[in-house]
Design an enzyme around this catalytic site. Structure first.
Site, PDB file in Angstrom:
ATOM      1  N   ASP A  47       0.836  -1.203   0.000  1.00 46.59           N
ATOM      2  CA  ASP A  47       0.000   0.000   0.000  1.00 46.59           C
ATOM      3  C   ASP A  47       0.871   1.253   0.000  1.00 46.59           C
ATOM      4  OD1 ASP A  47       0.878  -0.046   2.607  1.00 46.59           O
ATOM      5  OD2 ASP A  47      -1.103   0.105   3.525  1.00 46.59           O
ATOM      6  N   ASP A  86      -1.146  -6.420  -0.244  1.00 46.70           N
ATOM      7  CA  ASP A  86      -1.258  -5.708   1.036  1.00 46.70           C
ATOM      8  C   ASP A  86      -2.725  -5.365   1.312  1.00 46.70           C
ATOM      9  OD1 ASP A  86       0.223  -4.837   3.142  1.00 46.70           O
ATOM     10  OD2 ASP A  86       1.083  -3.095   2.121  1.00 46.70           O
ATOM     11  N   LYS A 116      -0.819  -9.492   3.208  1.00 43.73           N
ATOM     12  CA  LYS A 116      -0.063  -8.944   4.346  1.00 43.73           C
ATOM     13  C   LYS A 116      -0.963  -7.967   5.093  1.00 43.73           C
ATOM     14  CE  LYS A 116       3.281  -5.669   3.875  1.00 43.73           C
ATOM     15  NZ  LYS A 116       2.716  -4.608   4.730  1.00 43.73           N
ATOM     16  N   GLU A 118      -0.859  -5.251   8.772  1.00 46.12           N
ATOM     17  CA  GLU A 118      -0.044  -4.626   9.816  1.00 46.12           C
ATOM     18  C   GLU A 118      -0.696  -4.813  11.184  1.00 46.12           C
ATOM     19  OE1 GLU A 118       0.535  -0.497   8.865  1.00 46.12           O
ATOM     20  OE2 GLU A 118       1.244  -0.932   6.842  1.00 46.12           O
ATOM     21  N   GLU A 185       9.671  -3.812  10.205  1.00 41.94           N
ATOM     22  CA  GLU A 185      10.016  -2.505   9.615  1.00 41.94           C
ATOM     23  C   GLU A 185      10.450  -1.534  10.706  1.00 41.94           C
ATOM     24  OE1 GLU A 185       7.102  -0.805   6.966  1.00 41.94           O
ATOM     25  OE2 GLU A 185       8.227   1.067   6.763  1.00 41.94           O
TER      26      GLU A 185
HETATM   27  O1  KIV Z   1       3.535  -1.083   1.600  1.00 43.64           O
HETATM   28  C1  KIV Z   1       4.708  -1.477   1.519  1.00 43.64           C
HETATM   29  O2  KIV Z   1       5.404  -1.283   0.521  1.00 43.64           O
HETATM   30  C2  KIV Z   1       5.251  -2.177   2.671  1.00 43.64           C
HETATM   31  C3  KIV Z   1       6.724  -2.425   2.690  1.00 43.64           C
HETATM   32  C4  KIV Z   1       7.430  -1.182   3.032  1.00 43.64           C
HETATM   33  C5  KIV Z   1       7.085  -3.542   3.582  1.00 43.64           C
HETATM   34  O3  KIV Z   1       4.538  -2.513   3.557  1.00 43.64           O
END
Ligand code: KIV
Length: 297
Positions: A47, A86, A116, A118, A185
């Protein structure tokens, strides 16, 4: 899906044999194809596109529809690499039902092989349910950009004992919840090293030092597309801003000087005469004359 595609099992086996995992972000088919052919193990449709593609100052405005669109483009370009989609802000935070449904969209409509999200222990149940729906989940701990307002900016996390302990404990909880890998991160390298030793799933670092099982960078950062963005954790492997700008300047100057297009870049044909009638009502009077057209060769 081809048999030689990289799966979550391939990524986990790389940790076991001690081979570093290479992940990079991509947002379209052209970049995905280049990174795939360069040997990426995984491509993250991050994202982060909200910032590097859309020009926002955070990732918070990215929508599910936009993520599906970019995932579909990337999966058309990547032939072997494992594509991770994401989950954007507010696509999994409100309810487990939403989370499973939106994870399913990234896989079914976007073609991603995993998703993914968070966050730590507070999302353990959500992760369990997405995994139960047969969708592999990559966790993301430390500096989590969707929490930019809570963190008070894009600030390195886990610098004191208490927050370091919480991040380590979150990592163990996410492994228990069924994550197949974790992005770490913006945390100190000693903490990333401790987490990597403590859990059996791979850690993929960005601003988390050299001891993670793999590394990820935002593609526009590693390619040097923005000369003003110089964070400590980014290494620029090219200066594409300069290369692209120079190419564009040369193009514009050749157009203005009429050096481009020359004969070599123009189509030729045998002359074909076409007579446009003087009575044609659709054409203004200056076109009511003989014209010569040719098919491109
Ligand atoms: O959104 C993204 O590109 C990320 C990476 C920085 C791991 O989450």
């Amino acid at each position: 899906m081809a048999n030689d595609n990289i799966t979550i099992h391939t990524l986990q086996s790389l940790k076991r044999i001690g081979q570093k995992i290479c992940m990079v972000t991509a947002y379209d088919a052209t970049f995905a194809r280049i990174f795939d052919e360069a040997g990426a193990d995984a491509i993250l449709v991050g994202d982060s596109l909200g910032m590097v593609v859309q020009g926002h100052d955070s990732t918070l405005r990215v929508t599910m529809d936009q993520m599906v669109y970019h995932c579909a483009a990337v999966t058309r370009g990547a032939k072997q690499a494992h594509v991770v989609g994401d989950l954007p802000f507010m696509s999994y935070q409100l309810s487990i039902h939403d989370a499973v449904k939106n994870a399913g969209r990234l896989v079914a409509e976007g073609g991603a092989a995993s998703v993914k999200l968070e966050g730590g222990e507070e999302f353990a149940k959500t992760i369990e349910q997405i995994v139960r729906a047969s969708i592999p989940v990559m966790g993301h701990l430390g500096l989590t950009p969707q929490s930019v307002h809570k963190m008070g900016g894009f600030v390195v996390q886990g610098r004191d004992e208490q927050t370091a302990q919480r991040i380590l404990s979150d990592a163990m909880t996410l492994e228990q919840a069924g994550c197949y890998a974790l992005v770490l991160e913006g945390i100190p390298l000693a903490l990333a090293s401790a987490i990597t030793k403590q859990i059996s799933i791979p850690t993929i670092g960005i601003g988390a030092g050299p001891h993670c099982d793999g590394q990820v960078l935002v593609c526009y950062d590693l390619l040097g597309m923005n000369p003003d963005f110089k964070p400590k954790f980014v290494k620029k492997y090219a200066s594409l801003y300069d290369g692209i700008r120079q190419a564009a300047e040369t193009f514009f100057s050749e157009v203005r000087s009429e050096a481009f297009p020359d004969e070599a870049h123009s189509f030729k044909s045998k002359p074909i005469r076409t007579v446009v009638s003087n009575e044609s009502p659709e054409l203004p009077s200056e076109h009511n004359e003989k014209a010569v057209y040719g098919a491109p060769v």
